[in-house]
Design an enzyme around this catalytic site. Sequence first.
Site: not given
Lengths: 414, 414
Positions: B53, B148-149, B334, B387
């Site tokens: 996470g 990303s997150y 990525d 990424h």
Amino acid sequence: MQNHGQSKIYQIYLRLILYLKKDQWKQTRLISCQANQKLILITMQDIISVSTGPGCSSFGFGAMEELGPFRVNSDGKTLYQNDYAWNNVANVIFLESPAGVGFSYSNRSSDYTTGDKQTAKDSYTFLINWLNRFPQYKTRDFFITGESYAGHYVPQLASLILSENKKTNETVINIKGIAIGNAWIDDTTDTKGIYDYYWTHALNSDETNAGINKYCDYISGNFSDTCEEYQSQGDDECGEIDIYNIYAPLCDVDAQKPGSPGSVKDFDPCSDDYVSSYLNRAEVQEALHARNTSWSHCSGVGWTWTDSPTTILPTINQLIADGITVWIYSGDIDGRVPVTSSRYSVNKLKIPVVVPWRPWYYNKEVGGYVIGYRGSMVLTTIRGAGHTVPSYQPERALVMISSFLQGELPPSLM
Amino acid sequence: MQNHGQSKIYQIYLRLILYLKKDQWKQTRLISCQANQKLILITMQDIISVSTGPGCSSFGFGAMEELGPFRVNSDGKTLYQNDYAWNNVANVIFLESPAGVGFSYSNRSSDYTTGDKQTAKDSYTFLINWLNRFPQYKTRDFFITGESYAGHYVPQLASLILSENKKTNETVINIKGIAIGNAWIDDTTDTKGIYDYYWTHALNSDETNAGINKYCDYISGNFSDTCEEYQSQGDDECGEIDIYNIYAPLCDVDAQKPGSPGSVKDFDPCSDDYVSSYLNRAEVQEALHARNTSWSHCSGVGWTWTDSPTTILPTINQLIADGITVWIYSGDIDGRVPVTSSRYSVNKLKIPVVVPWRPWYYNKEVGGYVIGYRGSMVLTTIRGAGHTVPSYQPERALVMISSFLQGELPPSLM
């Protein structure tokens, strides 16, 4: 050659440049450049373009931009050394094939209308003549490599060698294996692989991909007009990229620095220009014992190609049955004959897996992936390499070809 | 900071470092670094790992390794300038979020048990306080970006801003658009995209791919144990590569040259180490007005995450309905949140295409591809970027974000 920096070293390679007499093989001359090491290995090279076919120089690409001992600086006049040249592990002959390609030529213009069969015959004749001239190599293990359309040349030449060996009832050429890179070997699987690659690498739209999947029957090989329209749309959608390395920069002539020394670890996208300048210099052509000519990487012989089978897989199958080692290697960022194409083609052979797919290592990181099949067939990738594998990943390419020559899979350990 | 090369320039950026009083927002401090230009833009950043996470630093990654005005040299002590910093086209705030990430901290350890909702609330509180302190920015167009997150953080914060604006019946924060890169937005499509990407990029075997296709039901989102075994096998098969840029070299500590100056055009794979060294220097922490701490890129707050919706697509849909511009951008090499994932997720929204997929150009070559949807939603790729997009393609990333801010698609002409 006295003015060219590494002239002394280079002369070592040049002293074995050969003249083949006209009558020795159908008024056709091939130029070869040979280096000094353990094994004999012949590279044959070509660039496939979906619409045009074969016709490019093994000396210009293979020797001068990929796996040869030198590359050309941006001045187009001087050379720098390639520490990862394949002649570190083998004698390497670069064969300009067929007649009309690179420095090779014929006095009969009809020879420029040629095809797969003629190319194999001419190459075989060259090899026999060459081994007669240098008989010390006759007992050596012999390997053939090539890339792109050499996916046709190499298996066909290997096949011809085997059948000629049988005829004579002795091993005339001691062929042990072939290695073909980003190789065009089956029209249908290779074409399907291209468009799947375009889509999965975000070069094509979903719409174009759906159209191709709907209208192109890659199993039957029957391509409707609508299929070809969608394929053409797929080609267009890629835009201005180097399809031979989809992530490489393009050659920007305005950004060229004519005086800068090249680096084998950082392939210059303008290398074609430098090599072309170099090989068109009068003193270079003289030193190469080539005839004075306007040299270019690719010739028009591909336009009048007479025969080209739709698939080379049966030939490969027979080579494996005959005990020949077959390696199919692939630079994984090539969009011209992509890794998807090679995987689909290999799968079509339906040969049982002996060593399951795994990463292989060089310098503590993944150099590529490899899978071993029954009968010494291997599929291996070279991570981060374009169509001309040693141009972009010289170290990994050398590890790969060394493993091939040693009859081992590339190292599994970090 | 007097010893750090560009200290004078850097102090311009540092002079706006903020202190937020404890009671202003729940005893939580966030560190921000702000630069001087046209628009306000906030980046929020995080690294998603399938099993762990969120929890990584926007200042450490975004500011110091991606789009900020400086990057750290290999000595870990000095800086070099990033000519393609996003503050060329906007004011940029880097928000360390949530509490516990990077230099941000709380005096209550219970604050480190946090989640999506709390992160959005804290970020909103920060913004309100910040605009109250710098009211001249209140009328500016406001954009939020993240990667990303932050595919969760950014839409959630935008959504909270809109709902708070409605409550107060006035535009408190003048939010116009969001741009999320390699963003985790839907558990099922994003996970499917990862394993499809692994296979099509020759990182996985056919067998593993077949197992995943057979046992993983990405439509229902029900993953059996067998599915997870195959996924795990797929992860393993990739081997030792940087999954955030599948073609990049790994950081080789032995090969580091501590004295060498960095180049924004050639991202150093050991940059994490340099930034970590730099941000742990006592005088840097002092100059940043950060508390003396052992700084690291990622913190443990991700391990105690309390809430994380399985999909953020309904939030994105609502933002589009509310007139917010939504850009989803993707570095195409990525493997963590690959371009396949972003395409599948966007397709799930089923929004009509307005501008069909096409290449976009920078410097006479393809910078990426773009497709425009109804309601100012855009999906765009950045060719050859991992990424952390601006780390690998700083020029293309700047073209992309400039286009976003100008409300235009990236240029179609060469």
